[in-house]
Enzyme design. Structure first.
Site, short mmCIF file in Angstrom:
data_model
loop_
_atom_site.label_atom_id
_atom_site.label_comp_id
_atom_site.label_asym_id
_atom_site.label_seq_id
_atom_site.Cartn_x
_atom_site.Cartn_y
_atom_site.Cartn_z
N ARG A 1 0.83 -1.21 0.00
CA ARG A 1 0.00 0.00 0.00
C ARG A 1 0.87 1.27 0.00
NH1 ARG A 1 -0.44 4.67 2.74
NH2 ARG A 1 -0.01 3.55 4.68
N ASP A 2 1.60 1.50 1.09
CA ASP A 2 2.35 2.75 1.21
C ASP A 2 3.48 2.79 0.19
OD1 ASP A 2 3.19 5.18 2.17
OD2 ASP A 2 3.49 4.54 4.23
N CYS B 1 4.60 9.46 0.05
CA CYS B 1 3.19 9.83 0.01
C CYS B 1 3.00 10.82 -1.12
CB CYS B 1 2.76 10.45 1.34
SG CYS B 1 1.05 11.02 1.32
N HIS C 1 9.58 7.03 7.85
CA HIS C 1 10.13 7.11 6.50
C HIS C 1 11.60 7.50 6.64
CE1 HIS C 1 6.36 6.90 3.96
NE2 HIS C 1 5.88 6.91 5.19
N HIS D 1 5.78 4.51 12.64
CA HIS D 1 5.78 4.44 11.17
C HIS D 1 6.78 5.49 10.66
CE1 HIS D 1 3.27 4.05 7.29
NE2 HIS D 1 4.04 5.10 7.04
N ASN E 1 9.67 4.38 2.82
CA ASN E 1 9.50 3.87 4.18
C ASN E 1 10.78 3.18 4.59
OD1 ASN E 1 6.35 3.80 4.89
ND2 ASN E 1 6.60 3.45 2.71
P1 HMG Z 1 -12.98 14.27 -2.53
O1 HMG Z 1 -12.68 14.57 -3.97
O2 HMG Z 1 -13.13 15.42 -1.59
O3 HMG Z 1 -14.21 13.26 -2.38
O4 HMG Z 1 -11.82 13.32 -2.02
P2 HMG Z 1 -15.75 13.43 -2.56
O5 HMG Z 1 -16.38 12.74 -1.42
O6 HMG Z 1 -16.13 14.86 -2.86
O7 HMG Z 1 -16.02 12.55 -3.87
C1 HMG Z 1 -15.47 12.92 -5.14
C2 HMG Z 1 -15.45 11.71 -6.05
O8 HMG Z 1 -14.61 10.68 -5.50
C3 HMG Z 1 -16.80 11.07 -6.24
O9 HMG Z 1 -16.81 10.52 -7.54
C4 HMG Z 1 -16.81 9.96 -5.25
O10 HMG Z 1 -17.66 8.90 -5.62
C5 HMG Z 1 -15.36 9.50 -5.30
P3 HMG Z 1 -17.44 11.28 -8.80
O11 HMG Z 1 -18.85 11.55 -8.37
O12 HMG Z 1 -16.63 12.54 -8.96
O13 HMG Z 1 -17.26 10.31 -9.91
N1 HMG Z 1 -14.92 8.84 -4.08
C6 HMG Z 1 -14.45 7.59 -4.00
N2 HMG Z 1 -14.24 6.65 -4.96
C7 HMG Z 1 -13.75 5.45 -4.55
N3 HMG Z 1 -13.44 5.17 -3.26
C8 HMG Z 1 -13.61 6.09 -2.29
C9 HMG Z 1 -14.14 7.35 -2.66
N4 HMG Z 1 -14.45 8.45 -1.96
C10 HMG Z 1 -14.93 9.35 -2.82
N5 HMG Z 1 -13.29 5.78 -1.03
C11 HMG Z 1 -11.03 11.56 -0.61
C12 HMG Z 1 -11.80 12.86 -0.68
C13 HMG Z 1 -10.73 11.29 0.86
C14 HMG Z 1 -11.86 10.44 -1.20
C15 HMG Z 1 -9.69 11.71 -1.41
O14 HMG Z 1 -9.04 12.85 -0.95
C16 HMG Z 1 -8.77 10.54 -1.26
O15 HMG Z 1 -9.08 9.44 -1.72
N6 HMG Z 1 -7.59 10.74 -0.62
C17 HMG Z 1 -6.65 9.67 -0.37
C18 HMG Z 1 -5.24 10.13 -0.56
C19 HMG Z 1 -4.28 9.03 -0.19
O16 HMG Z 1 -4.57 7.86 -0.34
N7 HMG Z 1 -3.08 9.40 0.28
C20 HMG Z 1 -2.09 8.47 0.67
C21 HMG Z 1 -2.41 7.69 1.91
S1 HMG Z 1 -2.04 8.54 3.43
C22 HMG Z 1 -0.40 8.20 3.70
O17 HMG Z 1 0.26 7.70 2.85
C23 HMG Z 1 0.17 8.44 5.05
C24 HMG Z 1 0.32 7.14 5.87
O18 HMG Z 1 1.11 6.18 5.19
C25 HMG Z 1 0.97 7.44 7.22
C26 HMG Z 1 2.28 8.20 7.10
O19 HMG Z 1 3.14 7.87 6.26
O20 HMG Z 1 2.48 9.09 7.94
C27 HMG Z 1 -1.03 6.52 6.15
MG MG Z 2 3.54 6.24 5.20
#
Ligand code: HMG
Ligand code: MG
Length: 297
Positions: A13-14, A238, A207, A205, A247
């Site tokens: 995933r990450d 990220c 990096h 966690h 990571n």
């Molecule tokens: P948004 O654009 O504000 O969402 O995104 P929305 O609710 O307004 O919906 C917009 C569109 O997205 C719609 O589709 C929804 O259906 C769709 P449309 O009508 O335009 O066709 N949608 C989805 N589709 C599939 N699955 C879903 C989903 N939700 C909405 N779950 C949202 C808000 C949170 C969805 C977006 O910002 C997002 O997906 N962000 C994720 C970013 C991400 O994954 N970042 C990396 C992970 S975090 C990380 O790496 C840190 C970590 O490892 C810890 C660390 O390292 O410290 C965890």
């Molecule tokens: Mg991470």
């Protein structure tokens, strides 16, 4: 003190969420199946976030349906909201992870929501998960620094970790998302959270942007934490955190822990072979020093 450390392998995933080239679904499945055979107990398989935001993991459902789930291994997946939870549930996921941050600006860039708004989004996820018997892990990102805000006050880390715990997350992973932490700061951060929450409900966690991750982990082990997130071959970063590099590599973490007399249940040569295999699939050298060392004859 307990000398078993649970590694939460976050590479599929990450690691893969940050790959520029699209990794074939079959390779993702093969990676997880290989990892499952190494003795790891937790493998974060993919994430059910918006495919528009993270196209690299748009095949989450196919990946999850394709893997061979081993008894005794957990396969958590990331979900940002109820929609993600529903997608995960539909393919038989038994553990999910919600994620927010200690920094408002980072959380806005990462999820289009402020911290409190993201916590509100999690409420229905936690409620449904409780009813469905699904375990929920919680992430706090940017615990030692933010690419937009810079310094992150410890009080903010503690507040968010406490909120996730109070909502029902069984474990809180404290993420140094951009890898700026150094040992004394990492330790102080963990101590501040551990003063409020049971240390056995915490994970770390790191990096490895500045090569500090192993030192940070070693220092945090002294505080009593026994769950460490890492990614095979040191993949990752990220997409919404400028400057976030890989990571800490799982192989290097396992090598260090075994060398400290701690146990992980992980077969290090098998893990290193998996990391080297992944690096080859990605067309580059492994980011794990242990993986390199073990291939030199
Ligand atoms: P948004 O654009 O504000 O969402 O995104 P929305 O609710 O307004 O919906 C917009 C569109 O997205 C719609 O589709 C929804 O259906 C769709 P449309 O009508 O335009 O066709 N949608 C989805 N589709 C599939 N699955 C879903 C989903 N939700 C909405 N779950 C949202 C808000 C949170 C969805 C977006 O910002 C997002 O997906 N962000 C994720 C970013 C991400 O994954 N970042 C990396 C992970 S975090 C990380 O790496 C840190 C970590 O490892 C810890 C660390 O390292 O410290 C965890
Ligand atoms: Mg991470």
């Amino acid at each position: 003190m307990n000398d078993f450390v649970r590694i939460v392998e976050v590479g599929p995933r990450d690691g893969l969420q940050n790959e520029k080239q699209q990794v074939a679904t079959a390779d993702k499945i093969a990676l997880i199946d290989r990892l499952s055979a190494t003795g790891l107990r937790s493998i974060e398989a993919t994430s059910f976030v918006s495919p528009k935001w993270v196209p690299q993991l748009a095949d989450a459902a196919e990946v999850f349906a394709g893997i061979q789930r081993r008894p005794g291994v957990n396969y958590p997946v990331l979900v940002p909201n109820e929609q993600g939870y529903e997608r995960a549930l539909a393919v038989g996921v038994q553990e999910v992870a919600v994620f927010t941050a200690a920094s408002e600006q980072f959380n806005l860039k990462n999820t289009n929501a402020g911290i409190d708004e993201s916590l509100r989004r999690f409420e229905p996820v936690l409620a449904r998960a409780k009813a469905d018997g699904i375990k929920v892990r919680g992430y706090v990102s940017t615990v030692l620094g933010c690419p937009y805000q810079g310094e992150v006050p410890l009080a903010d880390v503690v507040r968010v970790a406490r909120s996730l715990h109070a909502m029902g997350c069984y474990e809180i992973s404290l993420g140094d998302t951009i890898g700026v932490g150094t040992p004394l700061k990492a330790r102080a951060m963990l101590q501040a959270v551990a003063a409020e929450l049971p240390v056995d409900a915490l994970a770390i966690h790191f990096h490895d942007t500045y090569g500090q991750a192993l030192a940070n982990i070693a220092t945090c082990l002294d505080v009593g934490v026994r769950v460490v997130d890492s990614a095979v071959a040191g993949t990752g970063g990220c997409p919404y955190a400028r400057g976030a590099s890989g990571n800490v590599a799982s192989e290097d973490v396992v090598y260090m822990l075994h060398g400290m007399g701690m146990s992980t249940g992980v077969d290090l040569p098998a893990l290193a072979a998996t990391g080297n295999w992944l690096a080859e699939r990605l067309g580059r050298q492994t980011g794990s020093k242990t993986g390199k060392a073990l291939t030199v004859s």
